[in-house]
Motif scaffolding. Sequence first.
Motif, short mmCIF file in Angstrom:
data_model
loop_
_atom_site.label_atom_id
_atom_site.label_comp_id
_atom_site.label_asym_id
_atom_site.label_seq_id
_atom_site.Cartn_x
_atom_site.Cartn_y
_atom_site.Cartn_z
N LYS A 204 3.35 18.28 13.42
CA LYS A 204 4.43 18.05 14.38
C LYS A 204 5.16 19.37 14.65
CE LYS A 204 6.84 13.77 14.28
NZ LYS A 204 7.89 12.99 13.63
N TYR B 121 0.85 -1.19 0.00
CA TYR B 121 0.00 0.00 0.00
C TYR B 121 0.88 1.24 0.00
CZ TYR B 121 -3.45 3.47 1.27
OH TYR B 121 -4.24 4.58 1.29
N ARG B 122 0.66 2.10 -1.00
CA ARG B 122 1.48 3.31 -1.11
C ARG B 122 0.81 4.46 -0.40
NH1 ARG B 122 5.07 2.82 -5.62
NH2 ARG B 122 5.10 0.61 -6.11
N ARG B 123 1.48 4.98 0.61
CA ARG B 123 0.94 6.13 1.32
C ARG B 123 1.53 7.40 0.73
NH1 ARG B 123 2.56 4.48 7.28
NH2 ARG B 123 4.38 3.74 6.15
N TRP C 109 1.62 18.22 5.90
CA TRP C 109 2.42 17.34 6.75
C TRP C 109 3.17 18.10 7.84
CZ3 TRP C 109 7.65 18.45 6.74
CH2 TRP C 109 8.11 19.22 5.69
N TRP C 110 3.46 19.38 7.57
CA TRP C 110 4.31 20.13 8.50
C TRP C 110 3.53 20.81 9.61
CZ3 TRP C 110 2.94 25.27 7.96
CH2 TRP C 110 2.26 25.58 6.78
N LEU D 237 2.19 11.72 1.39
CA LEU D 237 2.28 12.76 2.41
C LEU D 237 1.25 13.84 2.08
CD1 LEU D 237 4.36 12.31 4.56
CD2 LEU D 237 5.82 14.01 3.50
N SER D 238 0.48 14.26 3.07
CA SER D 238 -0.48 15.33 2.81
C SER D 238 0.28 16.65 2.66
CB SER D 238 -1.48 15.43 3.97
OG SER D 238 -1.19 16.54 4.79
N THR D 239 -0.37 17.61 2.00
CA THR D 239 0.26 18.92 1.81
C THR D 239 0.52 19.59 3.16
OG1 THR D 239 -0.98 19.09 -0.24
CG2 THR D 239 0.03 21.11 0.56
N SER E 21 8.16 20.10 15.50
CA SER E 21 9.50 20.22 14.91
C SER E 21 9.42 20.47 13.41
CB SER E 21 10.33 18.97 15.20
OG SER E 21 9.62 17.81 14.84
N TYR E 22 8.43 19.85 12.74
CA TYR E 22 8.25 20.10 11.31
C TYR E 22 7.76 21.53 11.08
CZ TYR E 22 8.55 15.08 10.15
OH TYR E 22 8.97 13.79 9.95
N PHE F 241 10.52 23.93 11.40
CA PHE F 241 11.37 23.81 10.21
C PHE F 241 10.82 24.64 9.06
CE2 PHE F 241 11.33 21.53 6.10
CZ PHE F 241 12.63 21.79 5.71
N VAL F 242 9.52 24.54 8.81
CA VAL F 242 8.94 25.28 7.69
C VAL F 242 8.97 26.78 7.97
CG1 VAL F 242 6.81 25.70 6.38
CG2 VAL F 242 7.58 23.37 6.78
N GLU G 239 12.38 27.93 7.18
CA GLU G 239 12.60 28.04 5.75
C GLU G 239 11.89 29.26 5.17
OE1 GLU G 239 15.12 25.71 6.19
OE2 GLU G 239 14.80 25.44 4.06
N LEU G 240 10.71 29.60 5.76
CA LEU G 240 9.96 30.76 5.26
C LEU G 240 10.67 32.08 5.58
CD1 LEU G 240 6.20 29.92 5.85
CD2 LEU G 240 7.44 30.08 3.69
#
Lengths: 249, 129, 113
Positions: free
Chosen positions: B19, B7-9, B15-16, B11-13, B21-22, B25-26, B29-30
Amino acid sequence: MGSESSIGLRVSRYRPESDPGPGWQEYDVPLRTEWTVLDALNHVKNELDPTLSFRWSCRMGICGSCGMNVDGEPRLTCGTFLVDHAPGPIRVEPLANFHVVRDLVIDMTDFMEKLPRVKPWIIRDEEQSVDDGEYLQTPEELDAYKQFSMCINCMLCYAACPVYGLDPDFIGPAAIALAERYDLDSRDRGARERLDVLIEHEGVWGCTFVGECTRVCPKHVDPAGAIQRYKLKAAKQSVMAVLLPRGAR
Amino acid sequence: MTEVRAYRRTLSTWWWVRKPSYFLFVMRELSSIFVAWFVLYLLVLLSAIGRGEEAYRDVLDLAAHPLVVVVNAVAFAFVVLHTVTWFALTPKAMDARVAGRRVPAAAVMASQYVGLAVVSAFVVWLVTL
Amino acid sequence: MTKRRLEPFVWLMFSAGGVLAAVFLPVLAFLFAFAFPLGWMTPPGHAHLSAVTSHPLTVLFLLGFFVLLLVHSAHRFRYTLYDGLQIKARRAVALLCYGGAAVGTVLALAVLL
């Protein structure tokens, strides 16, 4: 005993023969202080539901086969205690970013195909014959790469890496850390060959230094650090290639 | 070998968002957008200085407009985020060694903040004299 | 022989720009976006600022400073669009980001020279 407390496990199930996609199943397991998530899964398998599939082997954090996403974090389930996730329910899912074969079992083909690409073995200009004895190394030389040699290929770093999740071509944290492990080995002469692989777009450049790989690594290998150092190495080599005449390279 | 029907999962748009920490991170980057904003801002200022006293005063007045102040405040917050995260990542990215021993991360971080202080003092001195 | 790739050079510029932005931008932004316009500090006179900014060393520094910051910003934003928004048109994104940095560089040249 009598009133032993329990904790809920929300386990991701996927049976390819019947399910269109993964779904949840709840189990109630005893909440014991010495039990890990892996112990709880084995309890489910032995006592409640023999159809549940998951990988495990050593139970002591060295084989790297029991990695799963526990409450959204990539973890070795043999080192993740139920009490640390109380009161639950604890969400147990297959490692993120990989395809799911069944239940908690992921398809590691992609990872197995990527590892050998960085040539993770000692490369010599001239192979020394066995009669000439071993390649000697000082404790300092061992120290230089030891940290990067602790990797157990558990793939937690791939599950934590959004870049790998978004671009499956990215060679990934563990493979680059392993390349660094051999580059730093005093017996090795293969740095140039590995650089040729990692300097490609799907090598080190996709990494945006999220740093999650290092955070989740159960063996403190620090793949994120290895990748940044590799970028610097690649940049140095590239600048030298432009500045120095051909013969001096 | 049996065929694997995996089954291929995807990542939702978003995703950040889930969490911390994510998300951080974004945001980090912004900060790039706001670095570019200050480049443009400083270029506008420089061009005004080049055009003369009056233009320079006009730009300073414009910069005091509440809307500009708000944009600058947001941009400044992101620049500070950039500075703090950049300094925090430097010791992780480089393997600084003195006499064969690895320099502790805290020392690398501290030296960067000293650098920031020195540069800031120099710029203030140069601009205001 | 090392393969020739553009990425290492862009990455070096990205890193240099990152360092410059981290060290120089907070004080510049604080002074010129808040302290002087809002009267927290007396703004420097035009004659003095003009002398400082037209000095050849300042011009040279500012040019390098702006170009590296623009490359830093473009490079980072490019990957933010790839990863954060999962934009698949990678060529178009790269063109847009580095193109923006190039336009900024031309602007900087026009202002500084």
